[in-house]
Design an enzyme around this catalytic site. Structure first.
Site, PDB file in Angstrom:
ATOM      1  N   THR A  27       0.852  -1.188   0.000  1.00 40.48           N
ATOM      2  CA  THR A  27       0.000   0.000   0.000  1.00 40.48           C
ATOM      3  C   THR A  27       0.890   1.242   0.000  1.00 40.48           C
ATOM      4  O   THR A  27       2.097   1.163   0.177  1.00 40.48           O
ATOM      5  CB  THR A  27      -0.912   0.046   1.236  1.00 40.48           C
ATOM      6  OG1 THR A  27      -0.094   0.109   2.410  1.00 40.48           O
ATOM      7  CG2 THR A  27      -1.814  -1.169   1.312  1.00 40.48           C
ATOM      8  N   ALA A  60       3.526  -1.132   4.778  1.00 36.88           N
ATOM      9  CA  ALA A  60       2.909   0.102   5.244  1.00 36.88           C
ATOM     10  C   ALA A  60       3.943   1.216   5.151  1.00 36.88           C
ATOM     11  O   ALA A  60       5.025   1.115   5.747  1.00 36.88           O
ATOM     12  CB  ALA A  60       2.418  -0.058   6.678  1.00 36.88           C
ATOM     13  N   VAL A  86       7.756  -2.252   7.038  1.00 37.25           N
ATOM     14  CA  VAL A  86       7.855  -0.793   6.971  1.00 37.25           C
ATOM     15  C   VAL A  86       8.431  -0.389   5.617  1.00 37.25           C
ATOM     16  O   VAL A  86       9.546  -0.764   5.261  1.00 37.25           O
ATOM     17  CB  VAL A  86       8.722  -0.240   8.114  1.00 37.25           C
ATOM     18  CG1 VAL A  86       8.819   1.281   8.016  1.00 37.25           C
ATOM     19  CG2 VAL A  86       8.160  -0.657   9.467  1.00 37.25           C
ATOM     20  N   LYS A  87       7.660   0.372   4.892  1.00 37.64           N
ATOM     21  CA  LYS A  87       8.034   0.806   3.543  1.00 37.64           C
ATOM     22  C   LYS A  87       8.752   2.159   3.638  1.00 37.64           C
ATOM     23  O   LYS A  87       8.188   3.143   4.117  1.00 37.64           O
ATOM     24  CB  LYS A  87       6.773   0.914   2.682  1.00 37.64           C
ATOM     25  CG  LYS A  87       6.984   0.877   1.199  1.00 37.64           C
ATOM     26  CD  LYS A  87       5.609   0.795   0.527  1.00 37.64           C
ATOM     27  CE  LYS A  87       5.723   0.723  -0.980  1.00 37.64           C
ATOM     28  NZ  LYS A  87       4.382   0.693  -1.617  1.00 37.64           N
ATOM     29  N   VAL A  88       9.999   2.191   3.173  1.00 38.30           N
ATOM     30  CA  VAL A  88      10.881   3.343   3.370  1.00 38.30           C
ATOM     31  C   VAL A  88      11.381   3.841   2.014  1.00 38.30           C
ATOM     32  O   VAL A  88      11.756   3.037   1.161  1.00 38.30           O
ATOM     33  CB  VAL A  88      12.086   2.961   4.252  1.00 38.30           C
ATOM     34  CG1 VAL A  88      13.006   4.145   4.465  1.00 38.30           C
ATOM     35  CG2 VAL A  88      11.612   2.399   5.594  1.00 38.30           C
TER      36      VAL A  88
END
Length: 218
Positions: A27, A60, A86-88
């Site tokens: 997402t 996310a 965790v999308k960085v």
């Protein structure tokens, strides 16, 4: 190859899950906004709902751009559910944050990757996934699939465990080509995944079988 669905729409996620082929979800803030999900509390609650549908990883995305803020936001996201990744973003502070998260045992997805050099940095920082955006490269007359090929070669050369998550998938052939090259994961709209089902000979063959069955049982 793992199949992730790129959406925040719960109905589409459930439909893909019911097909039995879904391995995870990605997402981003744009996809959340498209579903009318706004406000930190609502977004966090929505991520939890997604995790309750899917068995695999759910990316996310942080919206912060400084190291300290990404750490704070990423830890809060990781606390939502064990499946959260965790999308960085691929920026300098993002690389530093991925190293921190990796050391803390928090999974990460390095997003907005457009070069092999960026993918190499993400792997060295310990990213769980790296997301090259092949469709966006195609949009500017570059070769998104070639990037997947380059990253695959580099990771294989040095045994990096970071998984190649091909993103910005635009059509079913993107999926097939990524599978040929050896991408570990694709993330795609449901429509592109469902398009893999379609073939005119399947349709005509099924119609003929049903017609013959009807005649035999008339």
């Amino acid at each position: 190859m793992k199949f992730f669905i790129d959406t925040a729409n719960l109905d589409q996620i459930q439909e893909a899950q019911d097909m039995g082929i879904l391995d995870g979800v990605t997402t981003n803030p744009s996809l959340m906004a498209k579903e009318g999900i706004t406000g930190t509390d609502n977004i966090m609650a929505h991520y939890k709902k997604i995790c309750e549908i899917v068995d695999g990883d759910v990316s996310a995305e942080v919206i912060s751009t400084t190291y300290e803020e990404m750490i704070k936001e990423g830890e809060a996201l990781a606390d939502i559910h064990p499946q959260i990744v965790v999308k960085v973003p691929m920026i300098k502070d993002g690389v530093k944050a991925m190293k921190y998260f990796s050391d803390e045992g928090i999974k990460t997805n390095c997003t907005l990757v457009f070069s092999a050099g960026q993918a190499l940095l993400a792997a060295k920082a310990g990213a769980t996934y790296v997301s090259p955006f092949i469709g966006r490269l195609d949009d500017i007359s570059s070769d998104g699939l070639r990037l997947i090929d380059e990253i695959r070669m580099i990771y294989d050369n040095y045994g990096y465990e970071t998984e190649i998550l091909a993103a910005s998938i635009r059509n079913p052939m993107h999926i097939i080509d990524c599978a040929k090259i050896g991408a570990d994961v694709i993330t795609s709209p449901l429509a592109s995944i469902e398009a893999l089902l379609k073939h005119p000979l399947t349709d005509s063959g099924l119609a003929k079988f049903l017609e013959d069955h009807k005649k035999a049982n008339a």
